[in-house]
Design an enzyme around this catalytic site. Structure first.
Site, PDB file in Angstrom:
ATOM      1  N   SER A   1       0.917  -1.429  -0.162  1.00 32.23           N
ATOM      2  CA  SER A   1      -0.033  -0.003   0.101  1.00 32.23           C
ATOM      3  C   SER A   1       0.903   1.326   0.196  1.00 32.23           C
ATOM      4  O   SER A   1       0.238   2.335  -0.205  1.00 32.23           O
ATOM      5  CB  SER A   1      -0.978   0.046   1.117  1.00 32.23           C
TER       6      SER A   1
ATOM      7  N   LYS B   1       0.019   3.579  -2.761  1.00 35.88           N
ATOM      8  CA  LYS B   1      -0.783   4.439  -2.964  1.00 35.88           C
ATOM      9  C   LYS B   1      -0.302   5.981  -3.110  1.00 35.88           C
ATOM     10  O   LYS B   1      -0.841   6.790  -3.484  1.00 35.88           O
ATOM     11  CB  LYS B   1      -1.725   4.192  -1.922  1.00 35.88           C
TER      12      LYS B   1
ATOM     13  N   TYR C   1      -3.061  -2.297 -10.629  1.00 33.15           N
ATOM     14  CA  TYR C   1      -3.032  -2.048  -9.356  1.00 33.15           C
ATOM     15  C   TYR C   1      -2.035  -3.267  -8.653  1.00 33.15           C
ATOM     16  O   TYR C   1      -1.258  -3.142  -7.786  1.00 33.15           O
ATOM     17  CB  TYR C   1      -4.532  -2.156  -8.884  1.00 33.15           C
TER      18      TYR C   1
ATOM     19  N   TYR D   1      -4.543   3.522   7.774  1.00 35.51           N
ATOM     20  CA  TYR D   1      -5.678   3.209   7.736  1.00 35.51           C
ATOM     21  C   TYR D   1      -6.471   3.370   9.017  1.00 35.51           C
ATOM     22  O   TYR D   1      -6.272   4.412   9.647  1.00 35.51           O
ATOM     23  CB  TYR D   1      -5.829   1.539   7.619  1.00 35.51           C
TER      24      TYR D   1
ATOM     25  N   VAL E   1       1.079  -3.686   3.521  1.00 37.93           N
ATOM     26  CA  VAL E   1       1.087  -5.049   4.245  1.00 37.93           C
ATOM     27  C   VAL E   1       2.425  -5.992   4.126  1.00 37.93           C
ATOM     28  O   VAL E   1       2.486  -7.183   4.685  1.00 37.93           O
ATOM     29  CB  VAL E   1      -0.119  -5.797   3.949  1.00 37.93           C
TER      30      VAL E   1
HETATM   31  O1  DON Z   1      -4.583  -4.647  -2.243  1.00 39.61           O
HETATM   32  C1  DON Z   1      -4.074  -5.387  -1.023  1.00 39.61           C
HETATM   33  O2  DON Z   1      -4.954  -5.717  -0.220  1.00 39.61           O
HETATM   34  C2  DON Z   1      -2.683  -5.338  -0.922  1.00 39.61           C
HETATM   35  N1  DON Z   1      -2.070  -5.364  -2.244  1.00 39.61           N
HETATM   36  C3  DON Z   1      -2.385  -3.995  -0.533  1.00 39.61           C
HETATM   37  C4  DON Z   1      -2.906  -3.515   1.033  1.00 39.61           C
HETATM   38  C5  DON Z   1      -1.876  -3.065   2.005  1.00 39.61           C
HETATM   39  O3  DON Z   1      -0.581  -2.791   1.801  1.00 39.61           O
HETATM   40  C6  DON Z   1      -2.692  -2.394   3.202  1.00 39.61           C
HETATM   41  N2  DON Z   1      -1.677  -2.099   4.103  1.00 39.61           N
HETATM   42  N3  DON Z   1      -1.504  -1.861   5.093  1.00 39.61           N
END
Ligand code: DON
Length: 320
Positions: A78, A81, A202, A254, A272
């Site tokens: 993430s 983003k 994405y 978040y 993540v």
């Molecule tokens: O889309 C997803 O769920 C993962 N590729 C990225 C989510 C993420 O990194 C949230 N982070 N804390």
């Protein structure tokens, strides 16, 4: 070296004090890796070593520090983003970008579909999955993965960032929730372009392989008003950087953004994969990598280390 003081702000610690604080933060972070769990909803991420931890720092004079696993490559997840938002602001400007996404904290998990279905048509902000996917949908027709990869390499001062194919395929195979978000956006008539192309881009962006050092460089560019202080290159408009930092502060971790804001008080963005990127005063960029996560999907070691650094170095934005 003596402590320097900026009029009207908290004193800037000496270089030695900064180094000592980072050393302590590394030890404190490493000790708590045991309390977190690696993400496993993307099977490839479950292969990470939960005890890994690294911190990197880069300041405006090009001085750097690195402790532990600062050169280990991991998927950006993430944190991308922020790059997507910066790219959208750069190519579409503020008004158009925020005609596709709102700028409100969601208070929900990063991959939540709840408020998108019940409360609004537009995603709450660009730093949750729905918001990033929506912005990617506005780019997927005109720009390729390579275009965004090039921008990521510049911002992170890291020409070696590449696609981690294994993570990408794992995301692709397990990404039904993101597909659900994408099709929900389509059903509401807000998604632009092709949903499959969007979600594929994405997934690729989340699978870029970075290091804690790359994230420190990204943090530095953001903390330095969008200019790479080493090369002098102007990468993001100052006005857009203010928007990016505001959204990182309010939405970057978040549904744990409020706590991070109080305890750390530095604009940050987590992923993540275990990455955490922070844009601190100085200017100073801090990149952390610790794949053992807390219940919100943030690196336990990264957050703990930042709490220490913030206290020791007076980094909280309301300290100065
Ligand atoms: O889309 C997803 O769920 C993962 N590729 C990225 C989510 C993420 O990194 C949230 N982070 N804390």
């Amino acid at each position: 070296m003596t402590e320097k003081t900026i009029p009207g702000s908290a004193p800037l610690p000496s270089r030695e004090a900064v180094e000592q604080a980072f050393r302590e933060a590394y030890e404190i972070g490493r000790a708590v890796t045991i309390t977190g769990k690696v993400a496993d909803y993307i099977p490839e991420l479950a292969k990470a070593n939960p005890r890994d931890f690294g911190i990197a720092m880069l300041d405006g004079e090009g001085h750097s520090l690195a402790f532990g696993d600062a050169d280990t490559r991991f998927s950006i997840q993430s944190v991308c983003k922020v790059i997507i938002l910066a790219f959208s602001l750069k190519v579409k400007g503020f008004r158009e970008t925020f005609s596709h996404v709102m700028m409100e904290p969601s208070g929900d998990a990063f991959n939540s579909i709840l408020k998108l279905d019940t409360r609004s048509n537009l995603p709450f902000n660009p730093l949750i999955n729905a918001g990033a996917i929506q912005l990617v949908s506005t780019m997927a027709e005109r720009f390729s993965f390579e275009d965004l990869l090039g921008f990521a390499r510049e911002l992170c001062m890291d020409p070696e960032i590449c696609l981690n194919e294994a993570v990408y395929h794992s995301e692709f195979d397990s990404g039904d929730r993101n597909r659900a978000i994408t099709y929900l956006l389509k059903s509401k008539g807000v998604l632009r372009g092709d949903p499959e192309k969007t979600v594929d881009l994405y997934f690729k962006l989340c699978s870029m392989a970075v290091t804690a050092r790359s994230l420190a460089s990204l943090g530095l560019v953001i903390s330095n008003d969008g200019v790479n202080p080493i090369s002098g290159e102007h990468l993001i408009d100052r006005e857009y950087v203010r928007t990016i930092k505001s959204l990182m502060f309010t939405c970057g971790l978040y549904d744990s953004s409020g706590r991070f804001g109080v305890m750390v008080g530095v604009p940050g963005k987590s992923g993540v994969g275990g990455g955490l990127m922070c844009a601190a005063r100085g200017p100073m960029g801090i990149g952390l990598y610790g794949p053992a996560l807390d219940e919100f999907g943030n690196s336990v070691a990264g957050v703990k280390a930042m709490e220490h650094l913030s206290r020791r170095l007076n980094l909280h934005v309301f300290d100065y």
